[in-house]
Design an enzyme around this catalytic site. Structure first.
Site, PDB file in Angstrom:
ATOM      1  N   CYS A 156      -3.096   5.108   5.651  1.00  0.00           N
ATOM      2  CA  CYS A 156      -4.556   5.057   5.689  1.00  0.00           C
ATOM      3  C   CYS A 156      -5.077   5.355   7.100  1.00  0.00           C
ATOM      4  O   CYS A 156      -4.306   5.421   8.063  1.00  0.00           O
ATOM      5  CB  CYS A 156      -5.020   3.668   5.265  1.00  0.00           C
ATOM      6  SG  CYS A 156      -4.658   2.430   6.499  1.00  0.00           S
TER       7      CYS A 156
ATOM      8  N   CYS B 124       0.828  -1.212   0.000  1.00  0.00           N
ATOM      9  CA  CYS B 124       0.000   0.000   0.000  1.00  0.00           C
ATOM     10  C   CYS B 124       0.856   1.252   0.000  1.00  0.00           C
ATOM     11  O   CYS B 124       0.358   2.339  -0.255  1.00  0.00           O
ATOM     12  CB  CYS B 124      -0.937   0.001   1.205  1.00  0.00           C
ATOM     13  SG  CYS B 124      -0.075   0.018   2.776  1.00  0.00           S
TER      14      CYS B 124
ATOM     15  N   CYS C 255      -2.614  -3.185   8.534  1.00  0.00           N
ATOM     16  CA  CYS C 255      -2.248  -1.869   9.054  1.00  0.00           C
ATOM     17  C   CYS C 255      -1.783  -1.996  10.503  1.00  0.00           C
ATOM     18  O   CYS C 255      -0.845  -1.312  10.925  1.00  0.00           O
ATOM     19  CB  CYS C 255      -3.426  -0.908   8.960  1.00  0.00           C
ATOM     20  SG  CYS C 255      -4.336  -1.004   7.403  1.00  0.00           S
TER      21      CYS C 255
HETATM   22 FE1  FES Z   1      -1.602   0.331   4.229  1.00  0.00          FE
HETATM   23 FE2  FES Z   1      -3.443   0.645   5.977  1.00  0.00          FE
HETATM   24  S1  FES Z   1      -3.704   0.411   3.862  1.00  0.00           S
HETATM   25  S2  FES Z   1      -1.341   0.523   6.334  1.00  0.00           S
END
Ligand code: FES
Length: 120
Positions: free
Chosen positions: A59, A34, A103
């Site tokens: 996020c 991400c 996360c």
């Molecule tokens: Fe990457 Fe939450 S989407 S840490």
């Protein structure tokens, strides 16, 4: 699954945001998928985490989990902080949607990286 009230609270009002000039342990981790990045600063005195701050570029769940992780290790000994798991962070937040569990892993890894840096 929606976000819990606690996740929303820590996302909207994150605790311990920022940097520590006198940090003696700093850990930075990222998630390649991400692209989110988390940095944790520790001020350790006499084996106890006196203060902790974080900076997260990521996020909402990443911000909420880093906020909660800093709250959970503040005032704890190094040994206690080393036992912090992403599961404990998720539980303290009353859960996370399954797609957001990674996360919380980032938060655990950031704490571990900062503790490792302190040791070295
Ligand atoms: Fe990457 Fe939450 S989407 S840490």
């Amino acid at each position: 699954m929606a976000y819990s009230a606690k996740v929303m609270d820590h996302f909207m009002n994150p605790r311990n945001v920022g940097e520590l000039d006198n940090a003696n342990g700093v850990g930075e981790v990222g998630n390649a998928k991400c692209g989110d990045i988390m940095k944790i600063y520790l001020d350790v005195q006499d084996n106890v985490i006196q203060d902790v701050r974080f900076n997260t570029f990521g996020c909402g769940a990443a911000i909420a989990t880093s906020s909660m992780a800093t709250e959970l290790i503040k005032g704890k000994t190094i040994e206690e902080a080393m036992e912090l798991t992403n599961k404990a962070v998720v539980e303290a937040l009353d859960g996370l949607p399954p797609v957001k569990l990674h996360c919380s892993v980032l938060a655990e890894e950031a704490v571990q990286a900062a503790l490792r840096d302190y040791y070295e």
